[in-house]
Scaffold this motif. Structure first.
Motif, PDB file in Angstrom:
ATOM      1  N   HIS A   1      -2.761  -7.337  39.262  1.00  0.00           N
ATOM      2  CA  HIS A   1      -3.056  -8.577  39.032  1.00  0.00           C
ATOM      3  C   HIS A   1      -3.998  -7.485  37.414  1.00  0.00           C
ATOM      4  CE1 HIS A   1      -4.859 -12.303  38.357  1.00  0.00           C
ATOM      5  NE2 HIS A   1      -5.968 -11.965  38.164  1.00  0.00           N
TER       6      HIS A   1
ATOM      7  N   CYS B   1      -5.548  -5.021  37.583  1.00  0.00           N
ATOM      8  CA  CYS B   1      -6.109  -4.672  39.280  1.00  0.00           C
ATOM      9  C   CYS B   1      -5.106  -3.029  39.827  1.00  0.00           C
ATOM     10  CB  CYS B   1      -5.970  -5.841  40.688  1.00  0.00           C
ATOM     11  SG  CYS B   1      -6.107  -5.297  42.089  1.00  0.00           S
TER      12      CYS B   1
ATOM     13  N   CYS C   1      -2.407  -5.191  43.367  1.00  0.00           N
ATOM     14  CA  CYS C   1      -1.847  -5.353  43.243  1.00  0.00           C
ATOM     15  C   CYS C   1      -1.550  -5.504  41.095  1.00  0.00           C
ATOM     16  CB  CYS C   1      -2.293  -6.708  43.488  1.00  0.00           C
ATOM     17  SG  CYS C   1      -3.190  -7.727  41.938  1.00  0.00           S
TER      18      CYS C   1
ATOM     19  N   CYS D   1     -10.318  -8.879  43.508  1.00  0.00           N
ATOM     20  CA  CYS D   1      -9.222  -9.684  42.917  1.00  0.00           C
ATOM     21  C   CYS D   1      -8.476 -11.614  43.168  1.00  0.00           C
ATOM     22  CB  CYS D   1      -8.524  -8.998  42.770  1.00  0.00           C
ATOM     23  SG  CYS D   1      -6.351  -8.997  42.258  1.00  0.00           S
TER      24      CYS D   1
ATOM     25  N   ASN E   1      -5.546 -12.286  43.957  1.00  0.00           N
ATOM     26  CA  ASN E   1      -5.303 -11.573  45.022  1.00  0.00           C
ATOM     27  C   ASN E   1      -5.480 -11.140  46.423  1.00  0.00           C
ATOM     28  OD1 ASN E   1      -2.835 -12.724  43.192  1.00  0.00           O
ATOM     29  ND2 ASN E   1      -2.093 -10.669  41.958  1.00  0.00           N
TER      30      ASN E   1
ATOM     31  N   CYS F   1      -6.221  -6.542  48.274  1.00  0.00           N
ATOM     32  CA  CYS F   1      -6.902  -5.524  47.103  1.00  0.00           C
ATOM     33  C   CYS F   1      -7.975  -5.706  47.781  1.00  0.00           C
ATOM     34  CB  CYS F   1      -7.408  -6.288  46.039  1.00  0.00           C
ATOM     35  SG  CYS F   1      -5.277  -6.685  45.059  1.00  0.00           S
TER      36      CYS F   1
END
Ligand SMILES: [Zn+2]
Length: 589
Positions: free
Chosen positions: A514, A509, A512, A485, A487, A493
């Motif tokens: 995403h 995701c 998070c 991911c 993030n 993650c």
């Protein structure tokens, strides 16, 4: 002293010319540079009289060659002109075109976004002994001759929101809006999510603003220009550019460059030509209404004649918009003819009927503008049914605004009755054909949604999620690999297994939230009720309205590869029984 001043003036002119033509190796520019250098070297040894005589000859040469250079300007030279710090800016216009102004929405670096300037300005006109101060809302990007906090006229989303806010204020006050476009484009979207949405919002709202809008274009780059550009009359400065993308941006795409790599100057120059971005090009394609001629090599703050010309042009444009929508056509044209040339007072506030007509005229103007941008190979019948409804609405508009424009309420009501009657006829015939079409291609006609279904709260049915059965499964879910991911650094993650992520979790995701990009088919098959999609305009085809070199080939290739005629799919569909109209870009085909 006098001679020195004049030499300095020539030096400044040469510097400006070098900025505009600099990298081009122009023989005229080289000659000017050499002649000025020679004179400066020779001057101390000359008698005063001789020095002045030779200086006059040199000044004459400058004037002559500037005229010549003016004729040789390439589109890229014009781009450099509008981006030059000496280019007139919005504040110069406020000072010289209007009789008085007050900046609103914060001033300079105390502004919400100093690259977007808002001012309430006044035009003073006389009728007999009476003096009228006509208020105008002036909105535009301010570059401020290179002041850093102005950000080169690149507006952030909140700057565009501020512009929209004051357009609404102008609407409430029933005063016209003058917008001035001085932007290479809005601030890059990667840094500020929501930039595109804000521009879209501005466009949507501007289409419905019930006051006259005049736009003046100097540098009109991409979406940033559109944020304040949807106007009833659009005037373009002769040395400006107005383009869907900056030449640098186009060159980056053409050269397949990534991440801040700069394109070759030659490629940028080539793209500037191909983009058909000059005032003449835009005029020929019908994107602007007229061109206002600038002094040689572009308007600068000392060109007071140009400001006078600009004033005349924005004032008469506003007059014309108002006179065009007011009253009956015959009287309107008479009034226009009478007003031509002379500065006569025309009241700029609109009554409710004129407002309606204004919106209709604006709507038709922008529809016409788009008509050469695509290919319509639809069967003659579907085209003609659209034509029929257009014909009826223009007939309606004629009845409503022209014939009975100033008559009694009764007549208005009659016109509305006639319109309603027509709607029934048009509605019936088009419904009939829609039914036939849907029977032919999709088997069943659409059912009307009942009122209860629309007004009661829906309940979340997570059957689809639990069963893990999507109507369409992304091919990414078939790959046996771990996905990282973006993030991870921020939210920590963990890596996810592609079949989980792109299958069951629909590309979101699970740590998070995403959203990974999914194929357009995923949305098409999983969001809308199965079998409810009814595509419209599928025959409308993308074309190459700018005749950009090589674009036809790219289009053909894309059409062949995807099987679609255009990158945008429009359809009617239902989501849990609620009918929706959808336009969807198919980016990753
Ligand atoms: Zn994540």
């Amino acid at each position: 002293m006098d001679i020195e001043k004049r030499i300095q003036e020539l030096r400044d002119r040469l510097k400006y010319i070098l900025d505009i033509f600099g990298p081009d190796e122009n023989t005229n520019v080289i000659m000017l540079e050499a002649k000025l250098g020679e004179y400066v070297a020779r001057e101390p040894g000359l008698s005063k009289q001789e020095a002045i005589r030779q200086l006059e000859t040199l000044e004459e040469l400058f004037r002559f060659l500037e005229k010549k250079l003016e004729r040789e300007l390439t589109p890229m030279n014009k781009v450099r002109i509008v981006r030059h710090p000496q280019r007139i800016c919005l504040k110069d216009i406020l000072e010289n075109v209007y009789d008085n102004y007050t900046e609103i929405g914060g001033q300079d670096d105390y502004s919400i976004d100093p690259s977007m300037l808002i001012a309430r300005a006044y035009i003073t006109r006389r009728r007999g002994k009476k003096v009228h101060n006509q208020a105008v809302m002036v909105i535009g990007q301010e570059k401020g001759h290179g002041q850093e906090f102005r950000n080169g006229g690149s507006v952030k989303p909140w700057g565009n929101a501020k512009a929209l806010h004051y357009m609404k204020v102008a609407e409430t006050e029933n005063i016209p809006i003058h917008t001035y476009i001085f932007t290479p484009g809005s601030y890059p979207i990667e840094d500020y999510p929501g930039a595109a949405q804000q521009i879209a919002k501005n466009l949507y709202e501007m289409a419905g603003l019930k006051v006259p809008i005049v736009a003046v274009i100097s540098e009109g780059g991409s979406g940033g220009a559109e944020a304040i550009g949807l106007a009833d009359t659009r005037i373009m400065m002769s040395h400006g550019y107005y383009s869907v993308i900056s030449p640098e941006g186009a060159a980056a795409i053409e050269g397949r460059l990534r991440g801040g790599q700069r394109a070759e100057p030659k490629l940028i120059e080539h793209c500037a030509k191909q983009l058909k971005m000059t005032a003449d090009d835009n005029r020929a394609m019908g994107f602007v209404d007229w061109k206002i001629n600038e002094p040689e090599l572009g308007a600068r703050p000392e060109h007071y004649d140009f400001f006078r010309k600009l004033r005349k042009s924005v004032v008469s444009s506003t007059d014309e918009i108002v006179l065009n929508i007011r009253g009956m056509r015959f009287f309107r044209s008479l009034a226009l003819r009478r007003h031509k040339g002379a500065d006569v007072y025309v009241r700029w506030s609109l009554d409710s009927r004129a407002k309606e007509r204004l919106l209709w005229t604006r709507y038709m103007k922008f529809r016409r503008m788009a008509q050469d941008a695509y290919l319509d190979k639809r069967h003659w019948f579907s085209r003609s049914s659209e034509w029929t409804s257009e014909f009826f609405s223009s007939l309606y508009s004629y009845f409503r605004y022209d014939l009975f424009g100033k008559q009694h309420k009764k007549v208005t009501e009659l016109a509305e009755d006639v319109h309603a009657e027509m709607q029934v006829v048009v509605g019936r015939s088009s419904r009939y054909w829609k039914n036939v079409m849907s029977k032919l291609s999709f088997g069943k006609a659409k059912k009307d949604v009942d009122k209860a279904g629309l007004t009661s709260l829906s309940t979340w049915d997570d059957g689809a999620l639990n069963s893990g059965k999507w109507q369409y499964v992304s091919p990414q879910a078939k790959l046996d690999r771990a996905v990282v991911c973006p993030n991870t650094a921020v939210h920590g993650c963990l890596d996810q297994w592609a079949p989980d992520l792109f299958g069951e979790w629909a590309g979101v995701c699970s740590f998070c939230g995403h959203h990974f990009p999914m194929e357009y088919q995923w949305y098409l098959h999983n969001i809308f009720d199965p079998g409810s999609i009814y595509e419209v305009f599928s025959e409308i085809e993308s074309t190459n309205p700018l005749k950009f070199d090589g674009f036809d080939l790219k289009l053909d290739e894309a059409k062949r590869k995807t099987g679609h005629k255009c990158g945008c799919m429009t359809f009617e569909a239902r989501i849990e029984g609620t009918s929706v109209m959808v336009a969807m870009f198919m980016g990753n085909q």
